[in-house]
Design a protein around this motif. Structure first.
Motif, PDB file in Angstrom:
ATOM      1  N   ALA A  95     -50.292  11.504  34.976  1.00  0.00           N
ATOM      2  CA  ALA A  95     -50.620  12.438  36.052  1.00  0.00           C
ATOM      3  C   ALA A  95     -50.466  13.883  35.603  1.00  0.00           C
ATOM      4  O   ALA A  95     -51.270  14.757  35.968  1.00  0.00           O
ATOM      5  CB  ALA A  95     -49.739  12.165  37.272  1.00  0.00           C
ATOM      6  N   ALA A  96     -49.432  14.164  34.807  1.00  0.00           N
ATOM      7  CA  ALA A  96     -49.235  15.528  34.320  1.00  0.00           C
ATOM      8  C   ALA A  96     -50.342  15.930  33.348  1.00  0.00           C
ATOM      9  O   ALA A  96     -50.890  17.043  33.432  1.00  0.00           O
ATOM     10  CB  ALA A  96     -47.872  15.646  33.652  1.00  0.00           C
ATOM     11  N   ALA A  97     -50.678  15.041  32.413  1.00  0.00           N
ATOM     12  CA  ALA A  97     -51.756  15.350  31.471  1.00  0.00           C
ATOM     13  C   ALA A  97     -53.065  15.583  32.203  1.00  0.00           C
ATOM     14  O   ALA A  97     -53.856  16.470  31.847  1.00  0.00           O
ATOM     15  CB  ALA A  97     -51.908  14.214  30.459  1.00  0.00           C
ATOM     16  N   ASN A  98     -53.306  14.809  33.247  1.00  0.00           N
ATOM     17  CA  ASN A  98     -54.525  14.962  34.039  1.00  0.00           C
ATOM     18  C   ASN A  98     -54.568  16.310  34.754  1.00  0.00           C
ATOM     19  O   ASN A  98     -55.600  16.980  34.795  1.00  0.00           O
ATOM     20  CB  ASN A  98     -54.609  13.824  35.051  1.00  0.00           C
ATOM     21  N   ALA A  99     -53.437  16.726  35.335  1.00  0.00           N
ATOM     22  CA  ALA A  99     -53.405  18.012  36.038  1.00  0.00           C
ATOM     23  C   ALA A  99     -53.571  19.179  35.067  1.00  0.00           C
ATOM     24  O   ALA A  99     -54.299  20.140  35.351  1.00  0.00           O
ATOM     25  CB  ALA A  99     -52.089  18.144  36.809  1.00  0.00           C
ATOM     26  N   LEU A 100     -52.910  19.106  33.919  1.00  0.00           N
ATOM     27  CA  LEU A 100     -53.034  20.165  32.917  1.00  0.00           C
ATOM     28  C   LEU A 100     -54.456  20.260  32.375  1.00  0.00           C
ATOM     29  O   LEU A 100     -54.916  21.337  31.974  1.00  0.00           O
ATOM     30  CB  LEU A 100     -52.062  19.900  31.768  1.00  0.00           C
ATOM     31  N   SER A 101     -55.173  19.149  32.391  1.00  0.00           N
ATOM     32  CA  SER A 101     -56.517  19.106  31.824  1.00  0.00           C
ATOM     33  C   SER A 101     -57.463  20.089  32.492  1.00  0.00           C
ATOM     34  O   SER A 101     -58.350  20.651  31.842  1.00  0.00           O
ATOM     35  CB  SER A 101     -57.086  17.685  31.934  1.00  0.00           C
ATOM     36  N   ASP A 102     -57.282  20.317  33.787  1.00  0.00           N
ATOM     37  CA  ASP A 102     -58.176  21.241  34.486  1.00  0.00           C
ATOM     38  C   ASP A 102     -58.093  22.650  33.910  1.00  0.00           C
ATOM     39  O   ASP A 102     -59.087  23.382  33.881  1.00  0.00           O
ATOM     40  CB  ASP A 102     -57.842  21.279  35.977  1.00  0.00           C
ATOM     41  N   VAL A 103     -56.903  23.051  33.469  1.00  0.00           N
ATOM     42  CA  VAL A 103     -56.746  24.372  32.849  1.00  0.00           C
ATOM     43  C   VAL A 103     -57.436  24.394  31.490  1.00  0.00           C
ATOM     44  O   VAL A 103     -58.166  25.337  31.157  1.00  0.00           O
ATOM     45  CB  VAL A 103     -55.262  24.738  32.725  1.00  0.00           C
ATOM     46  N   TYR A 104     -57.212  23.345  30.700  1.00  0.00           N
ATOM     47  CA  TYR A 104     -57.877  23.273  29.392  1.00  0.00           C
ATOM     48  C   TYR A 104     -59.391  23.221  29.543  1.00  0.00           C
ATOM     49  O   TYR A 104     -60.131  23.783  28.718  1.00  0.00           O
ATOM     50  CB  TYR A 104     -57.398  22.035  28.630  1.00  0.00           C
ATOM     51  N   ALA A 105     -59.879  22.561  30.588  1.00  0.00           N
ATOM     52  CA  ALA A 105     -61.324  22.442  30.801  1.00  0.00           C
ATOM     53  C   ALA A 105     -61.971  23.789  31.099  1.00  0.00           C
ATOM     54  O   ALA A 105     -63.183  23.939  30.935  1.00  0.00           O
ATOM     55  CB  ALA A 105     -61.614  21.461  31.933  1.00  0.00           C
ATOM     56  N   MET A 106     -61.168  24.763  31.545  1.00  0.00           N
ATOM     57  CA  MET A 106     -61.682  26.110  31.800  1.00  0.00           C
ATOM     58  C   MET A 106     -61.511  27.024  30.591  1.00  0.00           C
ATOM     59  O   MET A 106     -61.872  28.198  30.637  1.00  0.00           O
ATOM     60  CB  MET A 106     -60.962  26.729  33.000  1.00  0.00           C
ATOM     61  N   GLY A 107     -60.921  26.494  29.511  1.00  0.00           N
ATOM     62  CA  GLY A 107     -60.676  27.318  28.334  1.00  0.00           C
ATOM     63  C   GLY A 107     -59.369  28.077  28.407  1.00  0.00           C
ATOM     64  O   GLY A 107     -59.155  29.011  27.620  1.00  0.00           O
ATOM     65  N   GLY A 108     -58.481  27.685  29.320  1.00  0.00           N
ATOM     66  CA  GLY A 108     -57.210  28.382  29.476  1.00  0.00           C
ATOM     67  C   GLY A 108     -56.056  27.612  28.879  1.00  0.00           C
ATOM     68  O   GLY A 108     -56.231  26.566  28.245  1.00  0.00           O
ATOM     69  N   TRP A 109     -54.860  28.144  29.071  1.00  0.00           N
ATOM     70  CA  TRP A 109     -53.645  27.474  28.634  1.00  0.00           C
ATOM     71  C   TRP A 109     -52.627  27.527  29.768  1.00  0.00           C
ATOM     72  O   TRP A 109     -52.466  28.548  30.432  1.00  0.00           O
ATOM     73  CB  TRP A 109     -53.090  28.102  27.357  1.00  0.00           C
ATOM     74  N   PRO A 110     -51.952  26.415  30.058  1.00  0.00           N
ATOM     75  CA  PRO A 110     -51.025  26.363  31.189  1.00  0.00           C
ATOM     76  C   PRO A 110     -49.726  27.099  30.886  1.00  0.00           C
ATOM     77  O   PRO A 110     -49.229  27.052  29.754  1.00  0.00           O
ATOM     78  CB  PRO A 110     -50.782  24.865  31.365  1.00  0.00           C
ATOM     79  N   ILE A 111     -49.172  27.750  31.904  1.00  0.00           N
ATOM     80  CA  ILE A 111     -47.908  28.455  31.703  1.00  0.00           C
ATOM     81  C   ILE A 111     -46.809  27.955  32.635  1.00  0.00           C
ATOM     82  O   ILE A 111     -45.635  27.985  32.284  1.00  0.00           O
ATOM     83  CB  ILE A 111     -48.073  29.983  31.860  1.00  0.00           C
ATOM     84  N   VAL A 112     -47.144  27.482  33.839  1.00  0.00           N
ATOM     85  CA  VAL A 112     -46.127  26.978  34.751  1.00  0.00           C
ATOM     86  C   VAL A 112     -46.754  25.966  35.698  1.00  0.00           C
ATOM     87  O   VAL A 112     -47.921  26.102  36.085  1.00  0.00           O
ATOM     88  CB  VAL A 112     -45.452  28.126  35.549  1.00  0.00           C
ATOM     89  N   ALA A 113     -45.991  24.934  36.037  1.00  0.00           N
ATOM     90  CA  ALA A 113     -46.452  23.907  36.968  1.00  0.00           C
ATOM     91  C   ALA A 113     -45.341  23.610  37.964  1.00  0.00           C
ATOM     92  O   ALA A 113     -44.151  23.833  37.689  1.00  0.00           O
ATOM     93  CB  ALA A 113     -46.846  22.638  36.223  1.00  0.00           C
ATOM     94  N   VAL A 114     -45.732  23.095  39.125  1.00  0.00           N
ATOM     95  CA  VAL A 114     -44.771  22.581  40.094  1.00  0.00           C
ATOM     96  C   VAL A 114     -45.180  21.160  40.456  1.00  0.00           C
ATOM     97  O   VAL A 114     -46.369  20.835  40.511  1.00  0.00           O
ATOM     98  CB  VAL A 114     -44.686  23.459  41.363  1.00  0.00           C
ATOM     99  N   ASN A 115     -44.181  20.311  40.660  1.00  0.00           N
ATOM    100  CA  ASN A 115     -44.437  18.907  40.966  1.00  0.00           C
ATOM    101  C   ASN A 115     -44.922  18.716  42.397  1.00  0.00           C
ATOM    102  O   ASN A 115     -44.500  19.437  43.308  1.00  0.00           O
ATOM    103  CB  ASN A 115     -43.156  18.093  40.786  1.00  0.00           C
ATOM    104  N   LEU A 116     -45.782  17.732  42.590  1.00  0.00           N
ATOM    105  CA  LEU A 116     -46.230  17.292  43.910  1.00  0.00           C
ATOM    106  C   LEU A 116     -45.915  15.803  44.003  1.00  0.00           C
ATOM    107  O   LEU A 116     -46.488  14.999  43.269  1.00  0.00           O
ATOM    108  CB  LEU A 116     -47.733  17.531  44.079  1.00  0.00           C
TER     109      LEU A 116
END
Length: 341
Positions: A95-116
């Motif tokens: 689930a975490a890899a899937n959520a982070l993927s949306d940032v990579y798909a835009m050409g970005g890099w993730p910096i902070v996440a919060v759990n749901l």
């Protein structure tokens, strides 16, 4: 590494659907969103670079620039779903890899996440929820992304994911509306995750190749796409390859020609389709794309695999990505948004 103890509880039995196959069907979702736009914050404001218009992977907002500083944009997304595997630790990682993927798909890099987190507290022990969160934390750490808390609710059905904030260069985004004729299409992960997950849910069989694929970050694929000069991409998740390809082609005003023989599949995927382990989400995907697709001579099993609802799938890039197979090309717009050959 898996959970320290195997639980006799099968998490997938507590979910009506699995992973991204539990998404609202794309046609129904587009009907809901029709006509909805975000608020206009000021006359002439152009800071929202990517919003609802093309159904892209994340929202992107340009940050005010300082003199001499490199331009920056904020990438914002959220993704969560019901259990796709029985192991809670693996589910958290997926689930975490899937959520982070949306940032990579835009050409970005993730910096902070919060759990749901949604959890049936009177049914499932919290030690399993801890394992889910531990898996998510491990993948975020691999991505170099902070996890700063989150939100939880008591829910009859377990769900987990993340809201992720990232950064990007606004002049080097990967978008789904910037495809141009003459550009090849590359796919960075094989298909078949949906049917293997559905078989796992039905039988309890564990497919290590599927877990490894779903927990692999799209970070390197995104960086490789940007380094190769790509400007157009999307990730392949719940709407299947055909659904996401249709959205990309429609947004870009082109037709996508897909070479079915070049599309890679996970071991066991064709056998899972043959044996009937096809989710309702996959069949709804196929129904949705059928009016926009020229299937040529593709057989029924191939059509289902191409529409298979992926969870934490790869990137579909308009451009050549080192190490990724070229599965088609973009051509001038024709009578269909997707053509199979």
């Amino acid at each position: 590494m898996h959970s320290p103890t195997r639980t006799p509880l099968r998490l997938t039995r507590f979910a009506h659907g699995g992973g991204c196959a539990c998404k609202i069907p794309p046609g129904e979702l587009e009907d809901v969103l029709a006509g909805l736009t975000g608020p206009v914050l000021a006359v002439g404001d152009t800071s929202l670079l990517v919003g609802l218009a093309t159904g892209d992977d994340a929202a992107v907002v340009a940050l005010p620039g300082e003199s001499g500083a490199a331009p920056r944009a904020v990438v914002s997304t959220a993704d969560f779903f019901t259990p796709v595997v029985d192991d809670p630790y693996d589910w958290g990682r997926i689930a975490a890899a899937n959520a982070l993927s949306d940032v990579y798909a835009m050409g970005g890099w993730p910096i902070v996440a919060v759990n749901l987190l949604a959890w049936p507290r009177d049914v499932l022990p919290f030690e399993l929820a801890r394992e889910v969160l531990r898996g998510g934390l491990e993948i975020a750490a691999e991505a170099g992304c902070h996890v700063g808390g989150g939100h939880s609710v008591d829910d009859p059905e377990p769900k987990y994911g993340m809201a992720v904030t990232g950064l990007a260069d606004p002049d080097r985004l990967l978008r789904n509306d910037t495809g141009r004729p003459g550009v090849p299409l590359s796919l960075t992960k094989p298909l078949g995750l949906g049917v293997l997950n559905n078989r796992h849910k039905a039988t309890g069989e564990r497919f290590e190749q599927a877990v490894a694929t779903m927990t692999a970050l799209n970070r390197d694929a995104s960086a490789a796409a940007l380094a190769a000069g790509a400007v157009c991409a999307t990730d392949v998740t719940g709407f299947g390859l055909l659904g996401h390809l249709h959205k990309l082609a429609r947004a870009s005003g082109v037709t996508a020609v897909l070479d079915t023989a070049a599309v890679p599949y996970l071991d066991g995927a064709r056998e899972a389709v043959r044996d009937g382990y096809v989710s309702g989400g996959t069949r709804r995907n196929l129904d949705w794309v059928t009016p926009f697709t020229d299937f040529g001579a593709a057989d029924d099993d191939t059509r289902l695999l191409l529409a298979d609802a992926q969870t934490s799938g790869g990137l579909l890039v308009a451009g050549e990505v080192p190490g990724a197979p070229v599965v088609g090309e973009l051509v001038p717009e024709g009578t269909h948004s997707v053509v199979l050959r």
